[in-house]
Design a protein around this motif. Structure first.
Motif, PDB file in Angstrom:
ATOM      1  N   ALA A 110      49.434  34.136  30.932  1.00 26.11           N
ATOM      2  CA  ALA A 110      49.056  35.403  30.008  1.00 26.11           C
ATOM      3  C   ALA A 110      47.356  36.010  30.431  1.00 26.11           C
ATOM      4  O   ALA A 110      47.205  37.383  30.602  1.00 26.11           O
ATOM      5  CB  ALA A 110      49.121  35.126  28.668  1.00 26.11           C
ATOM      6  N   GLU A 111      46.630  35.069  30.842  1.00 27.67           N
ATOM      7  CA  GLU A 111      45.253  35.749  30.956  1.00 27.67           C
ATOM      8  C   GLU A 111      45.230  36.270  32.597  1.00 27.67           C
ATOM      9  O   GLU A 111      44.662  37.352  32.665  1.00 27.67           O
ATOM     10  CB  GLU A 111      44.431  34.350  31.225  1.00 27.67           C
ATOM     11  CG  GLU A 111      43.895  33.877  29.723  1.00 27.67           C
ATOM     12  CD  GLU A 111      42.933  35.034  29.131  1.00 27.67           C
ATOM     13  OE1 GLU A 111      42.095  35.469  29.915  1.00 27.67           O
ATOM     14  OE2 GLU A 111      43.098  35.296  27.986  1.00 27.67           O
ATOM     15  N   THR A 112      46.165  35.642  33.394  1.00 22.39           N
ATOM     16  CA  THR A 112      46.116  36.306  34.678  1.00 22.39           C
ATOM     17  C   THR A 112      46.773  37.646  34.585  1.00 22.39           C
ATOM     18  O   THR A 112      46.199  38.584  35.200  1.00 22.39           O
ATOM     19  CB  THR A 112      47.202  35.486  35.905  1.00 22.39           C
ATOM     20  OG1 THR A 112      46.625  34.147  35.844  1.00 22.39           O
ATOM     21  CG2 THR A 112      47.381  35.822  37.088  1.00 22.39           C
ATOM     22  N   ASN A 113      47.653  37.831  33.946  1.00 16.69           N
ATOM     23  CA  ASN A 113      48.649  39.012  33.771  1.00 16.69           C
ATOM     24  C   ASN A 113      47.653  40.329  33.098  1.00 16.69           C
ATOM     25  O   ASN A 113      48.014  41.547  33.373  1.00 16.69           O
ATOM     26  CB  ASN A 113      49.912  39.034  33.098  1.00 16.69           C
ATOM     27  CG  ASN A 113      51.044  38.195  33.756  1.00 16.69           C
ATOM     28  OD1 ASN A 113      50.809  38.103  34.864  1.00 16.69           O
ATOM     29  ND2 ASN A 113      51.864  37.722  32.961  1.00 16.69           N
ATOM     30  N   ALA A 114      46.738  39.893  32.376  1.00 21.03           N
ATOM     31  CA  ALA A 114      45.816  40.717  31.798  1.00 21.03           C
ATOM     32  C   ALA A 114      44.678  41.261  32.404  1.00 21.03           C
ATOM     33  O   ALA A 114      43.698  41.815  32.189  1.00 21.03           O
ATOM     34  CB  ALA A 114      45.398  40.019  30.444  1.00 21.03           C
ATOM     35  N   ARG A 115      44.605  40.627  33.998  1.00 17.74           N
ATOM     36  CA  ARG A 115      43.358  40.791  34.873  1.00 17.74           C
ATOM     37  C   ARG A 115      43.697  41.564  35.905  1.00 17.74           C
ATOM     38  O   ARG A 115      44.925  41.844  36.425  1.00 17.74           O
ATOM     39  CB  ARG A 115      42.708  39.459  35.188  1.00 17.74           C
ATOM     40  CG  ARG A 115      42.425  38.460  33.976  1.00 17.74           C
ATOM     41  CD  ARG A 115      41.349  38.898  33.040  1.00 17.74           C
ATOM     42  NE  ARG A 115      41.482  38.027  32.018  1.00 17.74           N
ATOM     43  CZ  ARG A 115      40.235  37.935  31.448  1.00 17.74           C
ATOM     44  NH1 ARG A 115      38.966  38.520  31.539  1.00 17.74           N
ATOM     45  NH2 ARG A 115      40.316  37.131  30.328  1.00 17.74           N
ATOM     46  N   GLN A 116      42.620  42.299  36.522  1.00 23.11           N
ATOM     47  CA  GLN A 116      42.928  42.732  37.852  1.00 23.11           C
ATOM     48  C   GLN A 116      41.729  42.455  38.855  1.00 23.11           C
ATOM     49  O   GLN A 116      40.794  41.877  38.731  1.00 23.11           O
ATOM     50  CB  GLN A 116      42.597  44.648  37.548  1.00 23.11           C
ATOM     51  CG  GLN A 116      43.499  45.148  36.431  1.00 23.11           C
ATOM     52  CD  GLN A 116      45.125  45.178  37.045  1.00 23.11           C
ATOM     53  OE1 GLN A 116      45.218  45.117  38.323  1.00 23.11           O
ATOM     54  NE2 GLN A 116      45.955  44.909  36.272  1.00 23.11           N
ATOM     55  N   GLY A 117      42.128  42.789  40.401  1.00 21.31           N
ATOM     56  CA  GLY A 117      41.316  42.556  41.192  1.00 21.31           C
ATOM     57  C   GLY A 117      40.729  40.992  41.609  1.00 21.31           C
ATOM     58  O   GLY A 117      41.628  40.180  41.219  1.00 21.31           O
ATOM     59  N   LEU A 118      39.559  40.684  41.684  1.00 23.82           N
ATOM     60  CA  LEU A 118      39.021  39.485  41.940  1.00 23.82           C
ATOM     61  C   LEU A 118      39.185  38.534  40.789  1.00 23.82           C
ATOM     62  O   LEU A 118      39.567  37.296  40.909  1.00 23.82           O
ATOM     63  CB  LEU A 118      37.377  39.558  42.228  1.00 23.82           C
ATOM     64  CG  LEU A 118      37.143  40.096  43.524  1.00 23.82           C
ATOM     65  CD1 LEU A 118      35.636  40.356  43.594  1.00 23.82           C
ATOM     66  CD2 LEU A 118      37.440  39.006  44.772  1.00 23.82           C
ATOM     67  N   ASP A 119      39.154  39.111  39.459  1.00 24.64           N
ATOM     68  CA  ASP A 119      39.321  38.298  38.480  1.00 24.64           C
ATOM     69  C   ASP A 119      40.473  37.796  38.114  1.00 24.64           C
ATOM     70  O   ASP A 119      40.926  36.803  37.961  1.00 24.64           O
ATOM     71  CB  ASP A 119      38.926  39.223  37.000  1.00 24.64           C
ATOM     72  CG  ASP A 119      38.503  38.351  36.108  1.00 24.64           C
ATOM     73  OD1 ASP A 119      37.921  37.403  36.126  1.00 24.64           O
ATOM     74  OD2 ASP A 119      38.515  38.770  34.952  1.00 24.64           O
TER      75      ASP A 119
END
Length: 232
Positions: A110-119
Motif C-alpha cells: 500500500a505504501e509503494t502504491n501511494a508513492r512516485q519516483g525515487l520514493d
C-alpha cells in the motif's frame, strides 16, 4: 545474461535447497555479478562455502544489509522497520508466522502504491523484502533490483537530469518524427538541444557507474557474510 556453452537443451537449475544452500542466493548473485562486472560471482560464492555450512539465514542478512543501505541514504519508513524486524526475528530463531509476513507485506504494498519516483523505488525495496526467503526464492533479487534502480536514479538526478528534461527531449523527438518518421532521435536532439543531450549523457554515465559500484558492494557484502556466517 548467462550464455549456454555447447549444443543441446539447457541443464535444469540446481535444487539449491536439496544440497543445503539457500535458494534465494543464486538468482541474486547472477544479477549483481552481471551488473557489478563479476560474471563469475556464483562460482566465487560456491567456492567460498565450506562443506556442510549452514547458510539458512544468509538471505535475511543480505536483505537487512540492503534495507540498512536505504536508511543510510536518508530513507525512513515504518514498514522498513517492520520488515527488518521480521528478518531479525527469523535470524534469531523466532520464525514469524506466514500471516504476519502477509500483513506486513500488504501494508508495504500500500505504501509503494501511494508513492512516485525515487520514493516509490525505495518503498519497492521494502515491499519486495517482505517475504520469508524459505518460501520466496527470488526475494533477494527482487529487493536488490529496486535498490539498484534507486541508486542509479539518484546518481542520474545528481547530474541535474530531471523529469522536465525527459519531457523536453520526448517533445523534440515527437515533433521531428511527426514531420519525418525516419528521423534519427539522437541526431535531432543534438541539432536542436545539444545541452540537453549532454545532460542526458552525463546522467547515463552516472547511472551506469553507480549501478556497477552498488552491485559490487552487494557482492562484497554477500561474500563477507558467507565467510562470517558459516553456521548462521
Amino acid at each position: 545474461m548467462i550464455e549456454q556453452i555447447g549444443a543441446g537443451p539447457a541443464s535444469p537449475a540446481p535444487d539449491w535447497e536439496a544440497i543445503g544452500l539457500p535458494a534465494a542466493i543464486p538468482p541474486a548473485l547472477e544479477m549483481i555479478g552481471r551488473l557489478g562486472d563479476s560474471p563469475d560471482a556464483l562460482v566465487l560464492w560456491l567456492d567460498a562455502v565450506a562443506p556442510g555450512a549452514s547458510l539458512r539465514h544468509l538471505p535475511s542478512k543480505m536483505l537487512l544489509w540492503t534495507m540498512h543501505r536505504l536508511e543510510e541514504s536518508g530513507f525512513l519508513s515504518d514498514e522498513l522497520g517492520k520488515v527488518a524486524g521480521l528478518h531479525a526475528r527469523l535470524i534469531a530463531g523466532d520464525e514469524p508466522p506466514r500471516a504476519e509476513w502477509k500483513a506486513v507485506r500488504r501494508a508495504a504494498i500500500a505504501e509503494t502504491n501511494a508513492r512516485q519516483g525515487l520514493d516509490r523505488l525505495a518503498h519497492g525495496v521494502v515491499e519486495a523484502a517482505a517475504w520469508d526467503p524459505a518460501v520466496a526464492p527470488t526475494v533477494l533479487r527482487e529487493a536488490l533490483g529496486p535498490w539498484l534502480q534507486h541508486i542509479a536514479a539518484t546518481a542520474a538526478t545528481g547530474t541535474g537530469w530531471s523529469e522536465a528534461d525527459v519531457r523536453a527531449m520526448q517533445k523534440i523527438v515527437d515533433d521531428a518524427r511527426a514531420s519525418d518518421p525516419a528521423a534519427d532521435p539522437l541526431t535531432v536532439v543534438q541539432e536542436k538541444a545539444p545541452a540537453l543531450l549532454a545532460r542526458m549523457d552525463a546522467a547515463r554515465h552516472a547511472d551506469q557507474a553507480a549501478t556497477v559500484s552498488a552491485a559490487a558492494a552487494a557482492l562484497e557484502a554477500l561474500m563477507r557474510y558467507t565467510r562470517e556466517c558459516q553456521q548462521c
